[in-house]
Design an enzyme around this catalytic site. Sequence first.
Site, PDB file in Angstrom:
ATOM      1  N   GLU A 335       0.826  -1.215   0.000  1.00 14.26           N
ATOM      2  CA  GLU A 335       0.000   0.000   0.000  1.00 14.26           C
ATOM      3  C   GLU A 335       0.858   1.261   0.000  1.00 14.26           C
ATOM      4  OE1 GLU A 335      -2.998   0.181   3.070  1.00 14.26           O
ATOM      5  OE2 GLU A 335      -4.432  -0.894   1.822  1.00 14.26           O
ATOM      6  N   HIS A 356       9.108 -26.433   0.338  1.00 17.18           N
ATOM      7  CA  HIS A 356       8.536 -27.619  -0.303  1.00 17.18           C
ATOM      8  C   HIS A 356       7.403 -27.253  -1.254  1.00 17.18           C
ATOM      9  CE1 HIS A 356      10.704 -30.673   2.124  1.00 17.18           C
ATOM     10  NE2 HIS A 356      10.916 -29.589   2.841  1.00 17.18           N
ATOM     11  N   LYS A 470     -13.771   0.512  -3.530  1.00 10.57           N
ATOM     12  CA  LYS A 470     -14.821   0.913  -2.572  1.00 10.57           C
ATOM     13  C   LYS A 470     -15.898   1.742  -3.282  1.00 10.57           C
ATOM     14  CE  LYS A 470     -11.785   1.346   1.424  1.00 10.57           C
ATOM     15  NZ  LYS A 470     -11.239   2.319   2.353  1.00 10.57           N
TER      16      LYS A 470
HETATM   17  O1  PA5 Z   1      -3.393   1.530   5.709  1.00 11.18           O
HETATM   18  C1  PA5 Z   1      -4.553   1.885   5.636  1.00 11.18           C
HETATM   19  O2  PA5 Z   1      -4.890   3.062   5.842  1.00 11.18           O
HETATM   20  C2  PA5 Z   1      -5.660   0.899   5.318  1.00 11.18           C
HETATM   21  O3  PA5 Z   1      -5.179  -0.387   5.175  1.00 11.18           O
HETATM   22  C3  PA5 Z   1      -6.705   0.905   6.428  1.00 11.18           C
HETATM   23  O4  PA5 Z   1      -6.105   0.534   7.634  1.00 11.18           O
HETATM   24  C4  PA5 Z   1      -7.875  -0.024   6.119  1.00 11.18           C
HETATM   25  O5  PA5 Z   1      -8.423   0.278   4.874  1.00 11.18           O
HETATM   26  C5  PA5 Z   1      -8.955   0.076   7.192  1.00 11.18           C
HETATM   27  O6  PA5 Z   1      -9.425   1.386   7.275  1.00 11.18           O
HETATM   28  P1  PA5 Z   1     -10.238   1.893   8.525  1.00 11.18           P
HETATM   29  O7  PA5 Z   1      -9.342   1.812   9.729  1.00 11.18           O
HETATM   30  O8  PA5 Z   1     -10.615   3.293   8.199  1.00 11.18           O
HETATM   31  O9  PA5 Z   1     -11.428   0.994   8.691  1.00 11.18           O
END
Ligand code: PA5
Length: 483
Positions: A335, A356, A470
């Site tokens: 990310e 393996h 989303k």
């Molecule tokens: O790194 C990030 O920001 C994302 O992976 C969020 O943690 C994830 O999408 C969850 O978001 P939220 O905490 O708003 O539910």
Amino acid sequence: MADDERDLISGTNALELDWAGLQVERVGPRFGITPDERATLAPCICALHEQIQQERVDAAAGRSRLLRDSPDEPLDYGFMDMPARLLGVESALSQRIQDLADQLAEEADAHVVLGIGGSYQGAQALFDALLPTYFNELPRQERGNRPRIYFEGNNVDGLALHDLRQLLDVRYHRYGATPAGRFSLNVISKSGRTLETEVAFSVLRERLRAQGLQDYSRRLVVTTGAEGPLAQAAREDAVPTLPVPDNVGGRYSVLTAVGLLPAAVMGLNIRQLLQGAADFQAYCDAHPDPTDNPAWLYAALHVRAYERGATTRVLAVWTRRLEALGRWYDQLLAESLGKGERGATPLTIVATRELHSRQQQHQQGARDKVITNLLVRDPGRDVTVEGLSFDPRRAPEVVGRRLSELATLAVEATNAALNEDHRPTMNLCLPRLDEYHFGQLVQMLMNATVMEGKLLGIWPFGQPGVEAYKRRWDELLRSRPAA
Ligand code: PA5
């Protein structure tokens, strides 16, 4: 930091990065680094170190929350100072986290952590790494009088949620009058808008209510950002709430209430977690030269390997206890740096398990991988081989050895086989698997990711690409209303 116990660069307490498997004489010219090249790393990294320090200062002073005024590029440097703050100026918050955790542990025999992505991977990594492998199977006393721990709200998986609900119904639903018959919930979402988590929360909150107790708020804690619908709902219901700091991104939030509350419910020492991270950060801030700084060296070596074609980043963890930590790191890397059609693809494997299944490809497949072994120097507990039953002729080589000795030789053998075919490897070695070193390790990997972003010209904070699915999902939900 004068204390030898906290020496991060040498001695028994140090995180150690061994990059012999990246040197030119071992892996040849494509991936191998020459001594001359090594000397050129320092000036560039030192300059970027200064840039990071300056951006941190600017962000902390409130001069900017965004880079280039882009909401996709937040200045989320807050994770760097957070451990020291929680041990110092914000120690009242750490105490509150501990108090709420103790209350949740006292009130119930099972605790469900609801969250996804950065709002859960760190807690899962802590659970797997630092508690006994079969923690949930142990009687309460052997669990340090802490509850069993479950993770949900990290998927849209009706099968898994159904099965957890059923387990809670069977084990806890009818016996809610005493803590032994009750469960508790921690719902974590920084935005407070994440559908996966919201759905699971709604389902399990009904079960809390169904236990028939008036005051179920003693068994529910919300961890969320200051704004958003979850914060609003928690205020209306007077549910205890912990903050996710605005300047800490989800995947960088393991050492905020997001990871610390679950850790404290598990009975882990959150001060030691924070201390390990704070010590690492202080060390990192004071050592711009990659020769002295394992985070910067790790970043520089991986970026160089990537630029030479190692587009797949394999993290080989040599204990299954670190598998979830590997998945936490997969998210951190994917990310943070998977942007602008660039960024290495992370892959966690457990060795020797996956030797393996995947080693064939690592040894003879495309030359697009760099393999970093994550090792634990002193496992603390171990098993000695007492006899062999498949082929007793091998007994003199194997019987009497500990499994950690067998693994050490397997690491050496795997690296030798890969290096001989000019495939690059590194070893990242953790002295022990405890709270202090876990804190050091995650702080090191988060810092390294920021530096990698700087080296590649990729902004490591924000994840605009995740929004696309989303948005589409929301559109479909709106256009096809529930029957
Ligand atoms: O790194 C990030 O920001 C994302 O992976 C969020 O943690 C994830 O999408 C969850 O978001 P939220 O905490 O708003 O539910």
